[in-house]
Enzyme design. Sequence first.
Site, PDB file in Angstrom:
ATOM      1  N   GLY A 232       0.772  -1.225  -0.024  1.00 30.94           N
ATOM      2  CA  GLY A 232      -0.008  -0.059   0.019  1.00 30.94           C
ATOM      3  C   GLY A 232       0.693   1.193  -0.143  1.00 30.94           C
ATOM      4  O   GLY A 232       0.302   2.225  -0.198  1.00 30.94           O
TER       5      GLY A 232
ATOM      6  N   LYS B 298     -31.337  25.070   9.582  1.00 31.45           N
ATOM      7  CA  LYS B 298     -31.342  23.641   9.563  1.00 31.45           C
ATOM      8  C   LYS B 298     -30.384  23.132  10.572  1.00 31.45           C
ATOM      9  O   LYS B 298     -29.791  24.030  11.392  1.00 31.45           O
ATOM     10  CB  LYS B 298     -30.586  22.997   8.269  1.00 31.45           C
ATOM     11  CG  LYS B 298     -29.158  23.239   8.331  1.00 31.45           C
ATOM     12  CD  LYS B 298     -28.625  22.486   6.817  1.00 31.45           C
ATOM     13  CE  LYS B 298     -27.171  22.781   6.733  1.00 31.45           C
ATOM     14  NZ  LYS B 298     -26.559  22.270   5.556  1.00 31.45           N
TER      15      LYS B 298
ATOM     16  N   ASP C   1     -22.223  16.571  -0.665  1.00 31.48           N
ATOM     17  CA  ASP C   1     -21.582  15.439  -0.161  1.00 31.48           C
ATOM     18  C   ASP C   1     -22.640  14.269  -0.379  1.00 31.48           C
ATOM     19  O   ASP C   1     -22.915  13.474  -1.422  1.00 31.48           O
ATOM     20  CB  ASP C   1     -21.010  15.472   1.466  1.00 31.48           C
ATOM     21  CG  ASP C   1     -20.401  14.212   1.774  1.00 31.48           C
ATOM     22  OD1 ASP C   1     -20.231  13.329   0.833  1.00 31.48           O
ATOM     23  OD2 ASP C   1     -19.848  14.164   2.855  1.00 31.48           O
TER      24      ASP C   1
ATOM     25  N   ALA D  27     -25.762  14.699  -0.364  1.00 29.63           N
ATOM     26  CA  ALA D  27     -27.029  15.448  -0.701  1.00 29.63           C
ATOM     27  C   ALA D  27     -28.093  15.368  -0.025  1.00 29.63           C
ATOM     28  O   ALA D  27     -29.260  15.788  -0.577  1.00 29.63           O
ATOM     29  CB  ALA D  27     -27.398  14.966  -2.365  1.00 29.63           C
TER      30      ALA D  27
END
Length: 317
Positions: free
Chosen positions: A44, A198, A228, A230
């Site tokens: 990796g 919100k 992101d 949504a």
Amino acid sequence: MIEQSTKKRMLIYSGSSNSELAKKVANELGTELAEVEKEQFASGEIYIRLADSARGADCFVLQSHSGGINFTIMEQLLIVDALKRASAKRITAVLPFYPYSRQDKKALPREPITARLIADMYIAAGIDRLVSIDLHTQQIQGFVDEPFDHLTAMPLFVDYFKEKKLENLAVVAPDTGRAKFAKKLGDQLGADLVVLHKTRPQHNVAEITNIVGDVEGKNLLIIDDMIDTAGSITSSVSTLKKHGCKDIYVAATHPVFSGPAVERLSTAGFKEVVTTDSIYLPESKQFENLVQISLAPMLAEAIKRNQLHQSISSLFF
């Protein structure tokens, strides 16, 4: 006698996450991307090697951070480190989308301030300057001890929606944090301002509790820095429709589009979803009413002015 060349040499490097945008930027500058050998070991680990000399050059390293975000951060840092050890004269990291930008403060005890850690990592790697577009919060600029050019995609959105000549338009801020940006955009478009209130009961979950402003009979443009999952954007549609609005447009600089975002955006009933190419979108994340505007001309202009030591204040809008 030793003769010194006075011509400044500029090199543009790209990570692997959004090479299409990097190629467009290089093309705008009349050059090609500098070659970088990139490999990944079975373990990796990432291997980076610059193909050509960067000694004495003004170097710009462009990387969009999305998808495997931890991989893309490390890859860009390694390119910066390679340039530092190759005696580059100056290194500018170009991050169209700043990673971990939502983790910019301690909301709860014992949390890290990851946006600050990211800044420290780039400084430690050896950058001389950082360029980014539409940060989640302005305070991130204060995390970077080197010059920070914070650009905005607002001029692109202004030009696009002016051409549409939408009547009776209101610009909607999805929360109070975006109200100032929405007001600026609204002033440029001659539109009213609406602010949604919100709450977030948990991560990636948003609830609209109140609408400040009149939306009845108006075309709406919801503006945000990123989309992101949504959930926040799409949860506002039914509420706004109940208050009698007409068409709803969405404009966001960074199309992160995680998880159910594409399905939500394509079925929510938006007239258009307008974004930029700050993040590469594969075909699987594109849909019918999606419009992408390229950042390449803006980034190329910022790079050119930095390389020539010219002011870029006009790009800040």
